[in-house]
Design an enzyme around this catalytic site. Sequence first.
Site, PDB file in Angstrom:
ATOM      1  N   ASN A  28      -1.369  -3.626   8.403  1.00  0.00           N
ATOM      2  CA  ASN A  28      -2.144  -4.258   9.073  1.00  0.00           C
ATOM      3  C   ASN A  28      -2.343  -5.642   8.334  1.00  0.00           C
ATOM      4  OD1 ASN A  28      -4.256  -5.609  10.484  1.00  0.00           O
ATOM      5  ND2 ASN A  28      -5.670  -3.894  10.379  1.00  0.00           N
ATOM      6  N   TRP A  29      -1.810  -6.587   8.294  1.00  0.00           N
ATOM      7  CA  TRP A  29      -1.904  -7.859   7.384  1.00  0.00           C
ATOM      8  C   TRP A  29      -3.293  -8.514   7.587  1.00  0.00           C
ATOM      9  CZ3 TRP A  29       3.282 -10.884   7.038  1.00  0.00           C
ATOM     10  CH2 TRP A  29       4.255  -9.758   6.349  1.00  0.00           C
ATOM     11  N   LYS A  30      -4.020  -8.151   8.750  1.00  0.00           N
ATOM     12  CA  LYS A  30      -5.308  -8.812   9.114  1.00  0.00           C
ATOM     13  C   LYS A  30      -5.222 -10.364   8.866  1.00  0.00           C
ATOM     14  CE  LYS A  30      -7.805  -4.823   7.727  1.00  0.00           C
ATOM     15  NZ  LYS A  30      -9.023  -4.075   7.132  1.00  0.00           N
ATOM     16  N   HIS A  59      -9.642  -2.290  16.619  1.00  0.00           N
ATOM     17  CA  HIS A  59      -9.984  -2.154  15.428  1.00  0.00           C
ATOM     18  C   HIS A  59     -11.485  -2.421  15.052  1.00  0.00           C
ATOM     19  CE1 HIS A  59     -10.009  -3.270  11.113  1.00  0.00           C
ATOM     20  NE2 HIS A  59      -9.066  -2.465  10.909  1.00  0.00           N
ATOM     21  N   GLU A  81     -12.924  -3.979  13.088  1.00  0.00           N
ATOM     22  CA  GLU A  81     -13.344  -5.435  12.777  1.00  0.00           C
ATOM     23  C   GLU A  81     -13.574  -6.163  14.067  1.00  0.00           C
ATOM     24  OE1 GLU A  81     -10.532  -6.144   9.617  1.00  0.00           O
ATOM     25  OE2 GLU A  81     -11.553  -4.789   8.426  1.00  0.00           O
ATOM     26  N   GLU A 128     -10.197   5.633  11.729  1.00  0.00           N
ATOM     27  CA  GLU A 128     -10.456   4.784  10.553  1.00  0.00           C
ATOM     28  C   GLU A 128     -11.972   4.594  10.423  1.00  0.00           C
ATOM     29  OE1 GLU A 128      -7.397   1.529   9.743  1.00  0.00           O
ATOM     30  OE2 GLU A 128      -8.534   0.707  11.062  1.00  0.00           O
ATOM     31  N   GLY A 140     -11.376  -0.920   3.440  1.00  0.00           N
ATOM     32  CA  GLY A 140     -11.642  -1.990   2.662  1.00  0.00           C
ATOM     33  C   GLY A 140     -12.641  -1.807   1.670  1.00  0.00           C
ATOM     34  N   SER A 198      -8.595   2.509   3.078  1.00  0.00           N
ATOM     35  CA  SER A 198      -8.430   2.444   1.741  1.00  0.00           C
ATOM     36  C   SER A 198      -7.158   3.348   1.413  1.00  0.00           C
ATOM     37  CB  SER A 198      -9.571   2.875   1.146  1.00  0.00           C
ATOM     38  OG  SER A 198     -10.558   1.735   1.138  1.00  0.00           O
ATOM     39  N   GLY A 201      -4.397  -1.560   5.324  1.00  0.00           N
ATOM     40  CA  GLY A 201      -4.802  -2.719   5.283  1.00  0.00           C
ATOM     41  C   GLY A 201      -4.481  -3.475   3.948  1.00  0.00           C
ATOM     42  N   GLY A 202      -5.240  -3.459   3.068  1.00  0.00           N
ATOM     43  CA  GLY A 202      -5.165  -3.955   1.747  1.00  0.00           C
ATOM     44  C   GLY A 202      -3.638  -3.639   1.137  1.00  0.00           C
TER      45      GLY A 202
HETATM   46  P1  PGA Z   1      -7.681  -0.810   4.344  1.00  0.00           P
HETATM   47  O1  PGA Z   1      -7.603  -1.349   5.934  1.00  0.00           O
HETATM   48  O2  PGA Z   1      -6.383  -0.156   4.319  1.00  0.00           O
HETATM   49  O3  PGA Z   1      -7.895  -2.247   3.553  1.00  0.00           O
HETATM   50  O4  PGA Z   1      -9.061  -0.214   3.963  1.00  0.00           O
HETATM   51  C1  PGA Z   1      -7.571  -0.466   6.962  1.00  0.00           C
HETATM   52  C2  PGA Z   1      -7.612  -1.104   8.073  1.00  0.00           C
HETATM   53  O5  PGA Z   1      -8.405  -1.720   8.434  1.00  0.00           O
HETATM   54  O6  PGA Z   1      -6.661  -0.892   9.211  1.00  0.00           O
END
Ligand code: PGA
Length: 252
Positions: free
Chosen positions: A9-11, A94, A96, A166, A172, A210, A231-232
């Site tokens: 997930n590149w956000k 998600h 966010e 999640e 994050g 994470s 994500g990251g």
């Molecule tokens: P993260 O994000 O791996 O940076 O914690 C995961 C996500 O939000 O899908």
Amino acid sequence: MRRKLVVGNWKLNGSFARNTALLGEVRSGGCVEGVDIAVCPPFPYLQQAGDMLSGSSVLLGAQDVSAYQEGAYTGEVSGRMLVDLGCTYVIVGHSERRSLFGETDSRVASKVGAALAAGLTPIVCVGESRSQRELGGAEQVVASQLESVVAAIDIKLLDRLVVAYEPVWAIGTGLTATPEQAQSMHVFIRRCLGRGGVDSDGVRILYGGSVNAGNALQLFNEKDIDGALVGGASLVFDGFKAICEAASKASL
Ligand code: PGA
């Protein structure tokens, strides 16, 4: 046996130049045995990613989808448009989007319905906040997020769902749920889906929050952790590749 799935997930990250480098690496090195791999770039780069990944086994996903099919809905992107761009998956709900953009459970359910109607596989995100976990309400939160989807969608379609657990406190933050915490919630999620009438044995339940090269294998070794939403760590190829390889190793 459920095939493992690792989704990047590149956000809100990327540019044509940066994506060219990362997608080139993903294309040439992103195929590992026994694992489905997908990347979800921002909307404007789906075409670029689709072109660069075409002919490879890496699949394409989007980070959101409209609940509407077409019409006067400024700024929205429909499921059919995502299919036109070559998407297989779409992330829905998600945390966010729930916390920063006001997405409610019922909006998430509508989006899941729209994604399924378009032929996409929705990756539905659920998870509790830190305070909800501390108060002992994690399972209740996740159950009600799932129930609103199960109640709104034709049950026959729901075995196509992917669920991503999640925990909000792990996204994050560098904090990860322990493999035991994640496994226990994944079993609970599978049970909730089963209770709702979904044939849940085949539903893939990903863990997200994470995930990195150092913790992936332990997570993937748990019986009900069928992959990860990353994500990251998906923005740097070496880290992403190591996570995909951990998924492959855990599948053997
Ligand atoms: P993260 O994000 O791996 O940076 O914690 C995961 C996500 O939000 O899908």
